[in-house]
Design an enzyme around this catalytic site. Sequence first.
Site, PDB file in Angstrom:
ATOM      1  N   ASP A   1       3.185 -39.355  13.663  1.00  0.00           N
ATOM      2  CA  ASP A   1       4.214 -40.361  13.462  1.00  0.00           C
ATOM      3  C   ASP A   1       5.782 -39.537  13.922  1.00  0.00           C
ATOM      4  O   ASP A   1       6.612 -40.568  14.248  1.00  0.00           O
ATOM      5  CB  ASP A   1       4.133 -41.069  12.869  1.00  0.00           C
ATOM      6  CG  ASP A   1       3.357 -42.194  11.892  1.00  0.00           C
ATOM      7  OD1 ASP A   1       2.312 -42.339  13.289  1.00  0.00           O
ATOM      8  OD2 ASP A   1       2.630 -41.952  10.792  1.00  0.00           O
ATOM      9  N   GLY A   2       5.495 -38.629  13.690  1.00  0.00           N
ATOM     10  CA  GLY A   2       6.770 -38.043  13.586  1.00  0.00           C
ATOM     11  C   GLY A   2       7.409 -37.225  15.168  1.00  0.00           C
ATOM     12  O   GLY A   2       8.746 -37.525  15.431  1.00  0.00           O
TER      13      GLY A   2
ATOM     14  N   ARG B   1      10.516 -39.441  16.151  1.00  0.00           N
ATOM     15  CA  ARG B   1      11.473 -38.125  17.385  1.00  0.00           C
ATOM     16  C   ARG B   1      11.931 -38.956  19.081  1.00  0.00           C
ATOM     17  O   ARG B   1      12.831 -38.886  19.328  1.00  0.00           O
ATOM     18  CB  ARG B   1      11.258 -37.181  17.803  1.00  0.00           C
ATOM     19  CG  ARG B   1      11.924 -36.453  18.202  1.00  0.00           C
ATOM     20  CD  ARG B   1      11.194 -34.608  18.872  1.00  0.00           C
ATOM     21  NE  ARG B   1       9.824 -34.615  19.272  1.00  0.00           N
ATOM     22  CZ  ARG B   1      10.090 -34.468  20.756  1.00  0.00           C
ATOM     23  NH1 ARG B   1      11.451 -34.265  21.854  1.00  0.00           N
ATOM     24  NH2 ARG B   1       9.135 -34.854  21.580  1.00  0.00           N
TER      25      ARG B   1
ATOM     26  N   THR C   1       5.715 -48.382   5.590  1.00  0.00           N
ATOM     27  CA  THR C   1       3.727 -47.396   4.454  1.00  0.00           C
ATOM     28  C   THR C   1       4.145 -46.422   4.758  1.00  0.00           C
ATOM     29  O   THR C   1       3.081 -45.214   5.092  1.00  0.00           O
ATOM     30  CB  THR C   1       3.040 -48.543   6.301  1.00  0.00           C
ATOM     31  OG1 THR C   1       3.815 -47.953   7.080  1.00  0.00           O
ATOM     32  CG2 THR C   1       2.434 -49.274   6.101  1.00  0.00           C
TER      33      THR C   1
END
Length: 272
Positions: A65-66, A70, A174
Site C-alpha cells: 500500500d505504501g 507514493r 480501511t
Amino acid sequence: MKVCVVSRIDLKEPIENAQSLGWMLLDSGHEVVYEDSVASELGYEGVSLSSPDFSADLVVVLGGDGSVLRVVRMLARQIPVVGVNQGRVGFLTDLEREHACAVLSNLTLPLAVEPRMRLSIEQDGKLLGSALNEAVVVTSRPAKMLQFATFVNGSKVGEFRADGLIIGTPTGSTAYAMSAGGPIVDPLIEAFVLVPLAPYMLSSRPYLISSQSEIEVRLVSSKPAQLVLDGQMQIDLGEEATLVVRKSLEPALFLNVGRSFFEKVEQKLRLL
C-alpha cells in the site's frame, strides 16, 4: 498501450519481478517504460512520474500500500494505477503476483477505471498537499494531548482533547482510521471520515461527512503539532494552526480488475 512499471527498490524480489513483468508486457505488444529508481537498478533509462511531460496509459506498481500511495503522490497528473501485491495486506493492490501476468497481458484500451476521492489541505490559503488515505494531525511532543475545534461549513461540530485527529477518505477508511475505531466505508460513497485518536471524552465519536462540505480544524491548544499526509509527508504546523480540508479536484484513478470492495474486505482484513 504504454505501461510504466514501478517497484520497491529496497528488496531484490520486487525488482526482479518488475523486470519479468516488463518482458511479459513487451511480448504482449505493449510499450514499457520504467520509473527512474527502478530503471537505475535494471540498467535502463528511466522516466520521472513527477515530470509534467510524463505520459502513460497505465502505471503498474509492484509493492504494498505504501508503494501505491507514493506513486499517486508522485504523479504530476493522475493516470490509472494498478498495484501488484508484494507486501503483507496490500489493500490498495488489486492483483496478486500469481494473477498479474494473465490480467495485464490482456489489457486493451480504453481501460476500465475507478476514480478514488482524495482530499486537499490548506493553511492560511496555502495548499499543504493532498492525500488519498488520510491527513493526520498529531502532537510534535510525544505523550502530549492536543485540543481541537472542528467546523463543517462554518458550523461548529465540537471541541475535544485527543492525541490527534484523522481526516480520512473512503479509501483510507480501511487504514489508520479503521485501526482507530472508524467505520469501513464503501469507496463509491464519497465522504470524509473524522476520527479522534484516543480522545479524552467518551462522547468524542467518529463522523462521516459529505465530500461536498468544507471542514475546518482549529488547534486551540498551545502545543506544537504536525500534519502527516498518507503516512509519508510530514509538515510542522506550529501552535494554534487552522486547517481547511476539501475534496481534491483531481481524484486518484485505479484500474478496475473486477474485484469488489467487499471481497477485498473479506479476504484481506477479516481473515487476518
